[in-house]
Write a protein that holds these residues in place. Structure first.
Motif, PDB file in Angstrom:
ATOM      1  N   SER A 277      -3.625   0.326  13.170  1.00  0.00           N
ATOM      2  CA  SER A 277      -3.524   0.304  11.717  1.00  0.00           C
ATOM      3  C   SER A 277      -2.174  -0.220  11.266  1.00  0.00           C
ATOM      4  CB  SER A 277      -3.720   1.716  11.155  1.00  0.00           C
ATOM      5  OG  SER A 277      -2.669   2.579  11.572  1.00  0.00           O
ATOM      6  N   ILE A 278      -2.118  -0.515   9.978  1.00  0.00           N
ATOM      7  CA  ILE A 278      -0.877  -0.789   9.268  1.00  0.00           C
ATOM      8  C   ILE A 278      -0.711   0.316   8.240  1.00  0.00           C
ATOM      9  CG2 ILE A 278       0.357  -2.377   7.746  1.00  0.00           C
ATOM     10  CD1 ILE A 278      -1.355  -4.636   8.983  1.00  0.00           C
ATOM     11  N   SER A 279       0.414   1.024   8.300  1.00  0.00           N
ATOM     12  CA  SER A 279       0.699   2.078   7.328  1.00  0.00           C
ATOM     13  C   SER A 279       1.493   1.505   6.163  1.00  0.00           C
ATOM     14  CB  SER A 279       1.482   3.216   7.970  1.00  0.00           C
ATOM     15  OG  SER A 279       0.709   3.894   8.938  1.00  0.00           O
ATOM     16  N   VAL A 280       1.194   2.003   4.981  1.00  0.00           N
ATOM     17  CA  VAL A 280       1.899   1.587   3.770  1.00  0.00           C
ATOM     18  C   VAL A 280       2.669   2.794   3.237  1.00  0.00           C
ATOM     19  CG1 VAL A 280       1.686   0.567   1.480  1.00  0.00           C
ATOM     20  CG2 VAL A 280      -0.019   0.038   3.246  1.00  0.00           C
ATOM     21  N   LEU A 281       3.978   2.634   3.106  1.00  0.00           N
ATOM     22  CA  LEU A 281       4.812   3.679   2.533  1.00  0.00           C
ATOM     23  C   LEU A 281       5.516   3.134   1.298  1.00  0.00           C
ATOM     24  CD1 LEU A 281       4.918   4.046   5.859  1.00  0.00           C
ATOM     25  CD2 LEU A 281       6.436   5.933   5.238  1.00  0.00           C
ATOM     26  N   VAL A 293       1.289   6.306   1.741  1.00  0.00           N
ATOM     27  CA  VAL A 293       0.256   6.241   0.697  1.00  0.00           C
ATOM     28  C   VAL A 293      -1.074   5.716   1.212  1.00  0.00           C
ATOM     29  CG1 VAL A 293       1.883   6.045  -1.215  1.00  0.00           C
ATOM     30  CG2 VAL A 293       1.082   3.971  -0.063  1.00  0.00           C
ATOM     31  N   ALA A 294      -1.079   4.972   2.329  1.00  0.00           N
ATOM     32  CA  ALA A 294      -2.344   4.407   2.817  1.00  0.00           C
ATOM     33  C   ALA A 294      -2.171   3.890   4.234  1.00  0.00           C
ATOM     34  CB  ALA A 294      -2.810   3.267   1.907  1.00  0.00           C
ATOM     35  N   THR A 295      -3.300   3.780   4.944  1.00  0.00           N
ATOM     36  CA  THR A 295      -3.354   3.033   6.198  1.00  0.00           C
ATOM     37  C   THR A 295      -4.551   2.104   6.121  1.00  0.00           C
ATOM     38  OG1 THR A 295      -4.695   4.713   7.334  1.00  0.00           O
ATOM     39  CG2 THR A 295      -2.295   4.883   7.557  1.00  0.00           C
ATOM     40  N   VAL A 296      -4.407   0.900   6.669  1.00  0.00           N
ATOM     41  CA  VAL A 296      -5.503  -0.077   6.711  1.00  0.00           C
ATOM     42  C   VAL A 296      -5.602  -0.605   8.129  1.00  0.00           C
ATOM     43  CG1 VAL A 296      -5.173  -0.727   4.293  1.00  0.00           C
ATOM     44  CG2 VAL A 296      -4.034  -2.037   6.087  1.00  0.00           C
ATOM     45  N   GLY A 297      -6.768  -1.091   8.516  1.00  0.00           N
ATOM     46  CA  GLY A 297      -6.958  -1.656   9.843  1.00  0.00           C
ATOM     47  C   GLY A 297      -6.078  -2.866  10.072  1.00  0.00           C
ATOM     48  N   CYS A 298      -5.649  -3.053  11.312  1.00  0.00           N
ATOM     49  CA  CYS A 298      -4.721  -4.145  11.636  1.00  0.00           C
ATOM     50  C   CYS A 298      -5.437  -5.464  11.909  1.00  0.00           C
ATOM     51  CB  CYS A 298      -3.865  -3.769  12.831  1.00  0.00           C
ATOM     52  SG  CYS A 298      -4.783  -3.617  14.380  1.00  0.00           S
ATOM     53  N   GLY A 299      -6.760  -5.461  11.895  1.00  0.00           N
ATOM     54  CA  GLY A 299      -7.508  -6.696  12.147  1.00  0.00           C
ATOM     55  C   GLY A 299      -7.672  -7.004  13.615  1.00  0.00           C
ATOM     56  N   GLY A 300      -7.421  -6.006  14.470  1.00  0.00           N
ATOM     57  CA  GLY A 300      -7.543  -6.212  15.907  1.00  0.00           C
ATOM     58  C   GLY A 300      -7.217  -4.934  16.648  1.00  0.00           C
ATOM     59  N   PHE A 328      -2.694 -10.869   6.124  1.00  0.00           N
ATOM     60  CA  PHE A 328      -3.105  -9.990   5.036  1.00  0.00           C
ATOM     61  C   PHE A 328      -2.402 -10.402   3.756  1.00  0.00           C
ATOM     62  CE2 PHE A 328      -3.337  -7.816   9.021  1.00  0.00           C
ATOM     63  CZ  PHE A 328      -4.448  -6.999   8.961  1.00  0.00           C
ATOM     64  N   ALA A 329      -3.143 -10.371   2.653  1.00  0.00           N
ATOM     65  CA  ALA A 329      -2.555 -10.579   1.335  1.00  0.00           C
ATOM     66  C   ALA A 329      -2.005  -9.239   0.853  1.00  0.00           C
ATOM     67  CB  ALA A 329      -3.604 -11.102   0.359  1.00  0.00           C
ATOM     68  N   VAL A 330      -0.742  -9.221   0.438  1.00  0.00           N
ATOM     69  CA  VAL A 330      -0.096  -7.991   0.001  1.00  0.00           C
ATOM     70  C   VAL A 330      -0.275  -7.829  -1.509  1.00  0.00           C
ATOM     71  CG1 VAL A 330       2.091  -6.757  -0.200  1.00  0.00           C
ATOM     72  CG2 VAL A 330       1.594  -8.093   1.859  1.00  0.00           C
ATOM     73  N   ASP A 331      -0.856  -6.696  -1.928  1.00  0.00           N
ATOM     74  CA  ASP A 331      -0.998  -6.398  -3.349  1.00  0.00           C
ATOM     75  C   ASP A 331       0.389  -6.127  -3.933  1.00  0.00           C
ATOM     76  OD1 ASP A 331      -1.309  -4.677  -5.796  1.00  0.00           O
ATOM     77  OD2 ASP A 331      -3.439  -4.978  -5.365  1.00  0.00           O
ATOM     78  N   ALA A 332       0.784  -6.913  -4.921  1.00  0.00           N
ATOM     79  CA  ALA A 332       2.133  -6.820  -5.470  1.00  0.00           C
ATOM     80  C   ALA A 332       2.382  -5.492  -6.171  1.00  0.00           C
ATOM     81  CB  ALA A 332       2.387  -7.967  -6.444  1.00  0.00           C
ATOM     82  N   GLN A 333       1.320  -4.822  -6.636  1.00  0.00           N
ATOM     83  CA  GLN A 333       1.479  -3.563  -7.361  1.00  0.00           C
ATOM     84  C   GLN A 333       1.471  -2.351  -6.453  1.00  0.00           C
ATOM     85  OE1 GLN A 333       2.239  -3.680 -10.625  1.00  0.00           O
ATOM     86  NE2 GLN A 333       2.152  -5.900 -10.324  1.00  0.00           N
ATOM     87  N   ILE A 336      -0.497  -2.532  -0.735  1.00  0.00           N
ATOM     88  CA  ILE A 336      -1.570  -2.387   0.247  1.00  0.00           C
ATOM     89  C   ILE A 336      -2.045  -3.770   0.700  1.00  0.00           C
ATOM     90  CG2 ILE A 336      -3.929  -1.558   0.629  1.00  0.00           C
ATOM     91  CD1 ILE A 336      -3.301   0.735  -1.277  1.00  0.00           C
ATOM     92  N   PRO A 337      -2.060  -4.024   2.013  1.00  0.00           N
ATOM     93  CA  PRO A 337      -2.497  -5.329   2.530  1.00  0.00           C
ATOM     94  C   PRO A 337      -4.022  -5.440   2.567  1.00  0.00           C
ATOM     95  CG  PRO A 337      -1.034  -4.154   4.084  1.00  0.00           C
ATOM     96  CD  PRO A 337      -1.522  -3.170   3.079  1.00  0.00           C
ATOM     97  N   ARG A 338      -4.519  -6.637   2.273  1.00  0.00           N
ATOM     98  CA  ARG A 338      -5.958  -6.926   2.365  1.00  0.00           C
ATOM     99  C   ARG A 338      -6.168  -8.012   3.409  1.00  0.00           C
ATOM    100  NH1 ARG A 338      -8.543 -11.074   0.417  1.00  0.00           N
ATOM    101  NH2 ARG A 338      -6.818 -11.598  -1.016  1.00  0.00           N
ATOM    102  N   HIS A 339      -7.020  -7.727   4.404  1.00  0.00           N
ATOM    103  CA  HIS A 339      -7.247  -8.680   5.490  1.00  0.00           C
ATOM    104  C   HIS A 339      -7.791  -9.992   4.940  1.00  0.00           C
ATOM    105  CE1 HIS A 339      -9.380 -10.399   9.052  1.00  0.00           C
ATOM    106  NE2 HIS A 339      -8.282  -9.993   9.646  1.00  0.00           N
ATOM    107  N   ALA A 340      -7.183 -11.119   5.369  1.00  0.00           N
ATOM    108  CA  ALA A 340      -7.573 -12.428   4.834  1.00  0.00           C
ATOM    109  C   ALA A 340      -7.997 -13.407   5.912  1.00  0.00           C
ATOM    110  CB  ALA A 340      -6.421 -13.030   4.032  1.00  0.00           C
ATOM    111  N   GLY A 341      -7.729 -13.125   7.201  1.00  0.00           N
ATOM    112  CA  GLY A 341      -8.142 -14.043   8.256  1.00  0.00           C
ATOM    113  C   GLY A 341      -7.418 -13.767   9.546  1.00  0.00           C
TER     114      GLY A 341
END
Length: 354
Positions: A277-281, A293-300, A328-333, A336-341
């Motif tokens: 995962s990727i953790s967001v603090l 605040v969140a964890t998202v999958g690392c894409g692998g 990952f595209a990073v949400d500026a607000q 939180i990263p969003r997997h993009a490819g």
């Protein structure tokens, strides 16, 4: 040839595990996408890379995580990096990290628990090692901390000091590097909580704070950095994973690998192997308080490195065991990263970007 204006990335990988060595890729700055250009295996197991410049040309530096360990420079303006000068011995085993400081390349040698300085010559190539500083000590984990294990080295934001992170002794050491002689001198040492196994450190954009990521325990240690004194002082800790993950047994153990701070100092990310995962603090206005605040999958699988692009819009994960690099595209607000490819890069170990 793809020019630097199009964006460039270089991916290190473990040749001993089927990797291609150093892979060069073009970067689409609008989409974050990578396109492979070529690769070189001129250095064994180039697990970490650093970018420099000489006379307006890009120079890529690599460690060879071998025994004995080596380091090398590459001309990186073509589609495939080309060896520049001679491959140099670092006087230690298993170099895992490197940084440019005071006209030298400095390597952190994990297996031998030492730090090496090598002069950077006029053309960007490396000269023979000028000094090797050996760490001492141990930690409470008998399997991983039987002795010193230098895992990272970097220049502080002021450029006056070389900072080294030692997983084996739960310590961060500050050294002076003489630009004329290449000698390394231990200046100060900061002890972290025993057993956390510090792996990597990242500075806050203000230059007055540093965040140290534990590998043996998923915790972030927040420190104040005094560049004038060359001193690091612990302020507190923050978890980088939810409590239920922290309490997992050895079969589900997580080994955090990399810490990255947003260019504006509002967010911090960690890559977590095992949890994959990727953790967001979030960081408060002072930068002294970090909150998960969140964890998202690392894409692998098994993210060994995490890198933010110069614009701050794209985050890249080198997933070693799945053999790919995800972006990952990073949400500026929210941060939180969003997997993009992703692209396939066998045994990927790190990503650096121009």
């Amino acid at each position: 040839m793809v020019g630097n204006s199009a964006g460039r990335a270089f991916v290190g990988s473990f040749t001993s595990a089927g990797g291609l060595g150093i892979t060069a890729a073009a970067v689409d700055r609008d989409t974050g996408a990578l396109t492979v250009l070529g690769s070189t295996d001129a250095v064994p197991d180039p697990s970490f890379l650093a970018i420099g410049a000489r006379d307006g040309e890009t120079v890529l530096y690599a460690v060879g995580e071998s025994a004995p360990g080596v380091a090398a420079a590459f001309s990186a303006d073509g589609d495939v990096p080309a060896l520049l000068g001679s491959v140099q011995a670092v006087g230690g085993d298993g170099p895992t990290h490197l940084a440019l400081a005071a006209n030298h390349l400095v390597t952190a040698n994990y297996t031998s628990g030492s730090v090496t300085a090598l002069p950077v010559l006029d053309d960007g190539a490396l000269g023979p090692a000028s000094d090797v500083l050996r760490y001492e000590g141990s930690g409470p984990d008998p399997d991983r901390q039987e002795g010193p294990h230098a895992h990272q080295v970097l220049a502080d934001p002021s450029g006056a000091w070389v900072v080294g992170v030692d997983l084996g002794t739960d310590a961060v050491r500050v050294c002076a590097l003489d630009p004329a002689t290449g000698s390394l001198t231990l200046h100060s040492e900061t002890a972290l909580r025993p057993g956390t196994g510090p792996r990597h450190l990242a500075f806050h954009p203000s230059g007055s704070l540093a965040y140290v990521l534990g590998e043996l325990e998923p915790v972030l240690t927040v420190c104040r950095w005094d560049a004038a004194a060359g001193r690091l002082d612990v302020l507190g800790e923050a978890p980088v994973l939810p409590e239920d993950v922290e309490a997992a047994d050895d079969a589900g153990r997580t080994y955090p690998s990399e810490v990255v701070v947003a260019h504006d100092g509002r967010f911090l990310w960690t890559a977590n192997r095992g949890h994959d995962s990727i953790s967001v603090l979030t960081l408060d206005e002072s930068g002294e308080k970090a909150a998960l605040v969140a964890t998202v999958g690392c894409g692998g699988h098994w993210p060994r490195d995490l890198t933010l692009d110069p614009s701050g819009q794209w985050l890249y994960a080198a997933n070693e065991r799945s053999g790919n690099v995800s972006w990952f595209a990073v949400d500026a607000q929210t941060g939180i990263p969003r997997h993009a490819g992703s692209i396939d890069v066998p045994a990927a170990s790190c990503v650096v970007l121009l």
